[in-house]
Design a protein around this motif. Structure first.
Motif, short mmCIF file in Angstrom:
data_model
loop_
_atom_site.label_atom_id
_atom_site.label_comp_id
_atom_site.label_asym_id
_atom_site.label_seq_id
_atom_site.Cartn_x
_atom_site.Cartn_y
_atom_site.Cartn_z
N ASP A 1 0.81 -1.26 0.25
CA ASP A 1 -0.04 -0.07 0.22
C ASP A 1 0.89 1.24 -0.01
O ASP A 1 1.57 1.65 1.01
CB ASP A 1 -0.85 0.15 1.26
CG ASP A 1 -1.97 1.16 1.20
OD1 ASP A 1 -1.64 2.15 0.34
OD2 ASP A 1 -2.80 1.00 2.17
N GLU B 1 0.21 4.29 0.41
CA GLU B 1 -0.04 5.18 1.63
C GLU B 1 0.46 4.68 3.14
O GLU B 1 0.00 5.55 4.09
CB GLU B 1 -1.90 5.45 1.66
CG GLU B 1 -2.22 6.05 0.16
CD GLU B 1 -1.44 7.19 -0.34
OE1 GLU B 1 -1.27 8.01 0.36
OE2 GLU B 1 -1.45 7.08 -1.70
N LYS B 2 0.88 3.48 2.97
CA LYS B 2 1.09 3.12 4.50
C LYS B 2 2.56 2.79 4.40
O LYS B 2 3.14 1.88 5.34
CB LYS B 2 0.27 1.66 4.66
CG LYS B 2 -1.25 2.05 4.66
CD LYS B 2 -1.73 2.54 5.74
CE LYS B 2 -3.16 2.81 5.80
NZ LYS B 2 -3.57 3.59 7.08
N SER C 1 7.14 4.14 -2.05
CA SER C 1 5.87 4.70 -2.12
C SER C 1 5.55 5.12 -3.55
O SER C 1 4.52 4.72 -4.24
CB SER C 1 5.45 5.85 -1.26
OG SER C 1 4.29 6.20 -1.48
N LYS D 1 3.01 3.14 -6.39
CA LYS D 1 1.83 3.62 -7.03
C LYS D 1 2.07 3.10 -8.56
O LYS D 1 0.94 3.27 -9.13
CB LYS D 1 2.06 5.15 -7.09
CG LYS D 1 1.63 5.79 -5.70
CD LYS D 1 1.79 7.33 -5.68
CE LYS D 1 1.63 7.76 -4.14
NZ LYS D 1 1.88 9.17 -3.93
#
Length: 259
Positions: free
Chosen positions: A135, A137-138, A172, A176
């Motif tokens: 993820d 965002e994590k 991150s 994506k």
């Protein structure tokens, strides 16, 4: 009886040196193991040492590029998930069985495993992601993370830690880029996540459920497990690999309580 040791070898071409360790007959179905960050092919020794698995699989554990003896020409760090996955493609040439490859990736190795599978789905039997960091965002950072980027401090740190730091700060954005992969993942896929994992946020399993569109995906949440599930729940991993009992198409979610 003397224990059989894994054989180490280096796959080379003009731009790549890829170090692998393997055990079990190369005519058996391949089990490909991909480590996290930092990590090493030897981090899967408990699976490679297992005599039951040795009888049923040609077990191949890899050092990802930037770790151990694995290198891409003129590249100190390789932060691209796609490049990491692409570097592992030559391993499929070692599969001398008539069966497809089982790919297992843990932690930072899980998204690389998924990208790899998406590149050659016709060669893959199933994908297992353990304690995945997927993820965008994590992504977790710690108070000491920024010090690992200091070039002076890096002189005193093991190379694997410096590689891991470089990966961490681009992870991150790399995740994506991976978003389209999850929707096109159609091989049987299992995601295993621990509820007490302080490295991979437990909500990564929710991200997987939301984004993986495969009808042949299943999710195992171990409420009391930490990050090192391949060690703490070796018996469960073995059962999955040997019996494939959980890989029935109709299963969509499994919550294991009291582990």
């Amino acid at each position: 009886m003397k224990k059989v040791k894994p054989t180490e070898q280096i796959i080379k071409n003009d731009t790549l040196s890829l170090c692998i360790a393997s055990i079990g007959s190369d005519t058996l179905p391949m089990l490909l193991l991909i480590h996290g960050a930092p990590g090493s092919l030897w981090g899967y020794m408990n699976l490679m040492d297992d005599e039951d698995l040795q009888k049923h699989f040609h077990i191949v554990s890899v050092d990802r590029v930037g770790y151990g003896k694995s290198r891409l020409k003129k590249r100190r760090f390789v932060t691209s998930i796609a490049t990491q996955a692409n570097a592992l493609l030559p391993v499929f040439n070692l599969n001398k069985s008539d069966e497809k490859v089982t790919v297992l990736g843990r932690s930072y190795g899980a998204p690389i495993a998924a990208k790899l599978v998406s590149m050659v789905p016709e060669k893959v039997k199933e994908l297992i992601m353990v304690s995945p960091v997927i993820d965008p965002e994590k992504e977790k950072f710690y108070w000491f993370s920024k010090w690992g980027r200091n070039s002076f401090i890096q002189l005193f740190l093991p190379g694997a830690f410096n590689t891991a730091t470089a990966e961490k700060y681009s992870h991150s954005e790399e995740l994506k880029k991976l978003l389209p992969v999850w929707q096109n993942l159609h091989v049987p896929t299992t995601v295993i996540q621990g509820g007490n994992d302080w490295i991979a946020d437990p909500s990564n399993i929710d991200f997987a459920k939301k984004h993986i569109r495969s009808k042949r995906a299943q999710y195992i949440f171990l409420y009391n497990a930490g990050h090192m599930i391949t060690y703490t729940h070796l018996a469960m991993i073995k059962e999955m690999l040997l019996k494939s009992q959980l890989f029935r198409d109709k299963i969509t979610s499994v919550d294991v309580v009291g582990q």
